[in-house]
Design a protein around this motif. Sequence first.
Motif, mmCIF file in Angstrom:
data_model
loop_
_atom_site.group_PDB
_atom_site.id
_atom_site.type_symbol
_atom_site.label_atom_id
_atom_site.label_comp_id
_atom_site.label_asym_id
_atom_site.label_seq_id
_atom_site.Cartn_x
_atom_site.Cartn_y
_atom_site.Cartn_z
ATOM 1 N N LEU A 179 -1.465 24.616 -6.756
ATOM 2 C CA LEU A 179 -0.877 24.656 -5.414
ATOM 3 C C LEU A 179 -1.167 25.961 -4.705
ATOM 4 C CD1 LEU A 179 2.416 22.826 -6.281
ATOM 5 C CD2 LEU A 179 0.876 22.176 -4.433
ATOM 6 N N LYS A 180 -1.309 25.857 -3.388
ATOM 7 C CA LYS A 180 -1.623 26.996 -2.543
ATOM 8 C C LYS A 180 -0.519 27.176 -1.500
ATOM 9 C CE LYS A 180 -6.526 25.828 -2.974
ATOM 10 N NZ LYS A 180 -7.772 25.522 -2.254
ATOM 11 N N PRO A 181 -0.351 28.381 -0.973
ATOM 12 C CA PRO A 181 0.673 28.579 0.064
ATOM 13 C C PRO A 181 0.521 27.611 1.244
ATOM 14 C CG PRO A 181 -0.083 30.686 -0.747
ATOM 15 C CD PRO A 181 -0.967 29.651 -1.379
ATOM 16 N N GLU A 182 -0.700 27.236 1.565
ATOM 17 C CA GLU A 182 -0.912 26.319 2.694
ATOM 18 C C GLU A 182 -0.480 24.887 2.382
ATOM 19 O OE1 GLU A 182 -3.146 28.410 1.330
ATOM 20 O OE2 GLU A 182 -5.157 27.505 1.263
ATOM 21 N N ASP A 183 -0.093 24.617 1.139
ATOM 22 C CA ASP A 183 0.459 23.306 0.801
ATOM 23 C C ASP A 183 1.950 23.217 1.134
ATOM 24 O OD1 ASP A 183 -1.559 23.382 -2.168
ATOM 25 O OD2 ASP A 183 -1.945 22.247 -0.321
ATOM 26 N N THR A 184 2.541 24.318 1.554
ATOM 27 C CA THR A 184 3.959 24.332 1.908
ATOM 28 C C THR A 184 4.224 23.383 3.068
ATOM 29 O OG1 THR A 184 4.313 26.584 1.131
ATOM 30 C CG2 THR A 184 5.844 25.755 2.795
ATOM 31 N N ALA A 185 5.154 22.452 2.861
ATOM 32 C CA ALA A 185 5.459 21.432 3.868
ATOM 33 C C ALA A 185 6.574 20.537 3.348
ATOM 34 C CB ALA A 185 4.219 20.581 4.167
ATOM 35 N N VAL A 186 7.058 19.670 4.217
ATOM 36 C CA VAL A 186 7.911 18.565 3.788
ATOM 37 C C VAL A 186 6.989 17.406 3.455
ATOM 38 C CG1 VAL A 186 9.745 16.963 4.408
ATOM 39 C CG2 VAL A 186 9.831 19.329 5.229
ATOM 40 N N TYR A 187 7.180 16.842 2.278
ATOM 41 C CA TYR A 187 6.333 15.748 1.807
ATOM 42 C C TYR A 187 7.097 14.430 1.891
ATOM 43 C CZ TYR A 187 2.737 18.923 0.192
ATOM 44 O OH TYR A 187 1.716 19.853 0.150
ATOM 45 N N TYR A 188 6.405 13.430 2.429
ATOM 46 C CA TYR A 188 6.999 12.116 2.647
ATOM 47 C C TYR A 188 6.232 11.037 1.894
ATOM 48 C CZ TYR A 188 9.153 14.411 6.692
ATOM 49 O OH TYR A 188 9.850 15.250 7.518
ATOM 50 N N CYS A 189 6.972 10.144 1.289
ATOM 51 C CA CYS A 189 6.409 8.938 0.699
ATOM 52 C C CYS A 189 6.451 7.834 1.751
ATOM 53 C CB CYS A 189 7.264 8.567 -0.511
ATOM 54 S SG CYS A 189 6.912 6.994 -1.256
ATOM 55 N N ALA A 190 5.419 7.000 1.785
ATOM 56 C CA ALA A 190 5.380 5.906 2.753
ATOM 57 C C ALA A 190 4.732 4.685 2.121
ATOM 58 C CB ALA A 190 4.615 6.322 4.007
ATOM 59 N N SER A 225 0.860 -1.177 0.000
ATOM 60 C CA SER A 225 0.000 0.000 0.000
ATOM 61 C C SER A 225 0.900 1.232 0.000
ATOM 62 C CB SER A 225 -0.902 0.023 1.232
ATOM 63 O OG SER A 225 -1.805 -1.051 1.206
ATOM 64 N N ILE A 226 0.440 2.305 -0.633
ATOM 65 C CA ILE A 226 1.280 3.490 -0.803
ATOM 66 C C ILE A 226 0.572 4.737 -0.297
ATOM 67 C CG2 ILE A 226 2.534 2.541 -2.777
ATOM 68 C CD1 ILE A 226 0.687 4.158 -4.617
ATOM 69 N N ALA A 227 1.366 5.732 0.055
ATOM 70 C CA ALA A 227 0.779 6.965 0.574
ATOM 71 C C ALA A 227 1.777 8.112 0.505
ATOM 72 C CB ALA A 227 0.352 6.769 2.028
ATOM 73 N N TRP A 228 1.235 9.323 0.511
ATOM 74 C CA TRP A 228 2.016 10.537 0.673
ATOM 75 C C TRP A 228 1.488 11.287 1.884
ATOM 76 C CZ3 TRP A 228 6.307 12.042 -2.014
ATOM 77 C CH2 TRP A 228 6.576 11.362 -3.215
ATOM 78 N N PHE A 229 2.395 11.749 2.702
ATOM 79 C CA PHE A 229 2.076 12.572 3.866
ATOM 80 C C PHE A 229 2.834 13.889 3.761
ATOM 81 C CE2 PHE A 229 -0.139 9.561 6.635
ATOM 82 C CZ PHE A 229 0.169 8.359 6.022
ATOM 83 N N ARG A 230 2.415 14.845 4.551
ATOM 84 C CA ARG A 230 3.166 16.091 4.619
ATOM 85 C C ARG A 230 3.179 16.601 6.052
ATOM 86 N NH1 ARG A 230 -0.972 20.166 1.363
ATOM 87 N NH2 ARG A 230 -2.557 20.344 3.006
ATOM 88 N N GLN A 231 4.197 17.402 6.337
ATOM 89 C CA GLN A 231 4.293 18.001 7.673
ATOM 90 C C GLN A 231 4.834 19.412 7.546
ATOM 91 O OE1 GLN A 231 6.508 15.678 10.541
ATOM 92 N NE2 GLN A 231 5.415 16.657 12.223
ATOM 93 N N ALA A 232 4.018 20.353 7.984
ATOM 94 C CA ALA A 232 4.416 21.749 8.004
ATOM 95 C C ALA A 232 4.985 22.075 9.387
ATOM 96 C CB ALA A 232 3.221 22.640 7.696
ATOM 97 N N PRO A 233 5.819 23.107 9.498
ATOM 98 C CA PRO A 233 6.407 23.461 10.796
ATOM 99 C C PRO A 233 5.339 23.675 11.857
ATOM 100 C CG PRO A 233 7.484 24.671 9.049
ATOM 101 C CD PRO A 233 6.323 23.967 8.420
ATOM 102 N N GLY A 234 5.509 23.033 12.995
ATOM 103 C CA GLY A 234 4.582 23.197 14.110
ATOM 104 C C GLY A 234 3.281 22.442 13.967
ATOM 105 N N LYS A 235 3.153 21.655 12.910
ATOM 106 C CA LYS A 235 1.918 20.903 12.702
ATOM 107 C C LYS A 235 2.185 19.405 12.691
ATOM 108 C CE LYS A 235 -0.624 24.450 10.182
ATOM 109 N NZ LYS A 235 -1.484 24.729 8.996
ATOM 110 N N GLU A 236 1.125 18.634 12.903
ATOM 111 C CA GLU A 236 1.252 17.189 12.865
ATOM 112 C C GLU A 236 1.360 16.707 11.411
ATOM 113 O OE1 GLU A 236 -1.237 16.021 16.912
ATOM 114 O OE2 GLU A 236 -1.935 15.369 14.949
ATOM 115 N N ARG A 237 1.947 15.531 11.270
ATOM 116 C CA ARG A 237 2.033 14.931 9.951
ATOM 117 C C ARG A 237 0.628 14.502 9.509
ATOM 118 N NH1 ARG A 237 7.036 11.045 8.687
ATOM 119 N NH2 ARG A 237 7.963 12.929 9.600
#
Length: 126
Positions: free
Chosen positions: A86-97, A33-45
């Motif tokens: 894309l929107k400014p609120e999409d700014t984050a580190v994106y992770y593949c899992a 199974s595959i997924a993408w997650f993101r985490q912005a500063p000060g926020k949960e993944r």
Amino acid sequence: QPQLVESGGGLVQAGGSLRLSCKGSGFKLDDFSIAWFRQAPGKEREGVSCAGRNDDSTYYPESVKERFKISRDNAQNMVYLEMNNLKPEDTAVYYCAVDSVQFVHAKCIPYEYTFWGQGTQVTVSS
């Protein structure tokens, strides 16, 4: 031991598009199974795009629905995230899992995934 390496992040203006890639090694993507997650500063993944068994089931939160799309190329052991409007609120580190459990219904919860990439930064300017 499965390994994942993301690429494709960068700086983009609001309204633009990016395509993130995730190269897998040490396992056969067909069985995962595959997924993408993101985490912005000060926020949960948070999960932004997740696919279950055979990609029959996908999940996108309202914040990205109709703008993001997850896909895979099993032959190349690659996972992709297409991001449009894309929107400014999409700014984050994106992770593949990935996880070896083939979820019947897509799950977008971090603890459901065993193997993670190192992340790639996406910055959207207004």
